[in-house]
Design a protein around this motif. Sequence first.
Motif, PDB file in Angstrom:
ATOM      1  N   ARG A   9     -19.328  -2.012  -5.274  1.00  0.00           N
ATOM      2  CA  ARG A   9     -20.402  -1.778  -4.299  1.00  0.00           C
ATOM      3  C   ARG A   9     -20.911  -3.106  -3.753  1.00  0.00           C
ATOM      4  O   ARG A   9     -22.023  -3.522  -4.060  1.00  0.00           O
ATOM      5  CB  ARG A   9     -21.533  -0.985  -4.963  1.00  0.00           C
ATOM      6  N   ASP A  10     -20.072  -3.755  -2.976  1.00  0.00           N
ATOM      7  CA  ASP A  10     -20.493  -5.014  -2.355  1.00  0.00           C
ATOM      8  C   ASP A  10     -19.994  -5.012  -0.920  1.00  0.00           C
ATOM      9  O   ASP A  10     -18.850  -4.623  -0.670  1.00  0.00           O
ATOM     10  CB  ASP A  10     -19.912  -6.208  -3.108  1.00  0.00           C
ATOM     11  N   VAL A  11     -20.850  -5.412   0.006  1.00  0.00           N
ATOM     12  CA  VAL A  11     -20.446  -5.404   1.408  1.00  0.00           C
ATOM     13  C   VAL A  11     -20.470  -6.817   1.994  1.00  0.00           C
ATOM     14  O   VAL A  11     -20.746  -7.003   3.180  1.00  0.00           O
ATOM     15  CB  VAL A  11     -21.309  -4.426   2.249  1.00  0.00           C
ATOM     16  N   VAL A 130     -19.200   0.214   3.013  1.00  0.00           N
ATOM     17  CA  VAL A 130     -20.083   0.393   1.851  1.00  0.00           C
ATOM     18  C   VAL A 130     -19.473  -0.173   0.564  1.00  0.00           C
ATOM     19  O   VAL A 130     -20.116  -0.148  -0.493  1.00  0.00           O
ATOM     20  CB  VAL A 130     -20.461   1.873   1.611  1.00  0.00           C
TER      21      VAL A 130
ATOM     22  N   ARG B  72     -24.348  -3.890  -9.384  1.00  0.00           N
ATOM     23  CA  ARG B  72     -23.237  -3.007  -9.009  1.00  0.00           C
ATOM     24  C   ARG B  72     -22.948  -2.011 -10.121  1.00  0.00           C
ATOM     25  O   ARG B  72     -22.627  -0.856  -9.863  1.00  0.00           O
ATOM     26  CB  ARG B  72     -21.988  -3.826  -8.713  1.00  0.00           C
ATOM     27  N   GLY B  75     -24.900   0.935  -9.827  1.00  0.00           N
ATOM     28  CA  GLY B  75     -24.649   1.758  -8.635  1.00  0.00           C
ATOM     29  C   GLY B  75     -25.411   1.283  -7.413  1.00  0.00           C
ATOM     30  O   GLY B  75     -25.575   2.028  -6.450  1.00  0.00           O
ATOM     31  N   ILE B  76     -25.891   0.039  -7.467  1.00  0.00           N
ATOM     32  CA  ILE B  76     -26.628  -0.537  -6.329  1.00  0.00           C
ATOM     33  C   ILE B  76     -25.643  -1.365  -5.493  1.00  0.00           C
ATOM     34  O   ILE B  76     -24.898  -2.176  -6.042  1.00  0.00           O
ATOM     35  CB  ILE B  76     -27.784  -1.427  -6.840  1.00  0.00           C
ATOM     36  N   THR B  77     -25.648  -1.153  -4.184  1.00  0.00           N
ATOM     37  CA  THR B  77     -24.778  -1.945  -3.304  1.00  0.00           C
ATOM     38  C   THR B  77     -25.415  -3.323  -3.104  1.00  0.00           C
ATOM     39  O   THR B  77     -26.639  -3.426  -3.012  1.00  0.00           O
ATOM     40  CB  THR B  77     -24.609  -1.227  -1.948  1.00  0.00           C
TER      41      THR B  77
END
Lengths: 150, 310
Positions: A9-11, A130, B72, B75-77
């Motif tokens: 979860r890294d953008v 996302v 992460r 569950g946090i972007t």
Amino acid sequence: MKIKNIMIRDVTSVLATCKLVDLIGILSRHKITGLPVVNNNQEVVGFISLHDIIRATLPNYLGIINSDSILSEFIQLSKSLKEYSQRPVEEFMRKNIVTIDEDNNEVLAADLLIRNEIQRLPVLRNGKLVGIVTLTDICRVLMNNNENNN
Amino acid sequence: MIGTITLNPAIDVILEVSNLKINHYNKVLNAHTTSGGKGINVSKAIRGYGRETIAVGFLGGGRGRMIEEELRGLGITTNFWHIEEKTRSNTIISDKKAGEHTLLSEPGPKITEYDLEMLKSIFYRVMSQCSAVTLSGSLPRGVPVNIYGDLISIAKERGVKTILDTSGEQFIKGLEKRPFLAKPDLRENNRVFGIKIDKERDAIKAAKEVVQRGAEIGVVSLEQKKDIIATRDEIWFAETDYHEIVNLIGAGDALIAGFAIALTEEGKNLEEAIKFSMACALASALREEEEFSSREEVEKCLQCVNVKRL
């Protein structure tokens, strides 16, 4: 399993106008070798990696990496890199890249990664970036599934 | 998606000892590390409730990467700008025998103009994915006090609701850009606009001034378990009737998370939003552990919140 439960979860991404010198700084601080290129609405417009830069600045370099002529080519590479440092990412990035929706599954992701010989797949929700999924992430999930089944 | 911004995050190192002796060899009974910073805490509370959130801000060095990994994993972007200097660390020595806590806080890293420019570029892009954003916490060295005002302008340009939760000059400057909701952080000196917040009438006066200075909703906390909420036409009072509070650290951040969730859910009016936010804060305050409350815990707390219009 859905990609949204596997993905990183890294953008972290760059704009196509980002200079090569800035891109190298980002890759170095994040300790990664490539990232998605986006527009101002987080829509993916390309992908840029160190290989793309090397391939563009010195097309023969990757082919002769194990030969004796590597040293002279390396000097040429460093000259080219210096010369290109202020050029924008859009001149070097791969366009029309493969992406996956976060609600798709790991089988489709693995298929896309292997079939297209790529390392990372940008993950989208409503067409916007996302996350990222890699073959390593998928292997990890598959191995855990197998362990649980055993 | 709800965005949060943390300009001065930290790694909190918590060391548990029994009977700390200065100038002596002390054995650590238990040690653990966790990521800290008001915005990061808001993201944790939002994710605990089950909503999607993206954390933006400055990180640096190995500590920065450690924070990213942890977020992460929850569950946090993440979309942090990595700076040259390393993220600060806070060491908390918790003496179990004496019941005392000692905090050793490092100064924040130096932020350059280039870092600020890059952060604003990231923020602009991330706002295209968000319905609300919270701007909380202190500023590291090199960051001008009008930064929250600049970020509020960017978010508003992209149609995103803004929630400001900070103190001092950056709060005053941020208000000038008219955030949707603003709450002064009173932890340091219990004072805002020169008003000392001791009694209900002080909190009402301060909340009204927050609105007068530009926010649509002003929130001022009173005695930790009560809040005054003001709009242009209404004043609301909210309190919890639960008395077994065990942990107030992070409760204010959970309150902000509650407002961000409630104000982006369709069909919730202000009274419901206040009640929900207080329930988020209470659920956090009832937890001994640092993890943030689940949806079930928040829903259970709803019945312990009283909201009335004054």
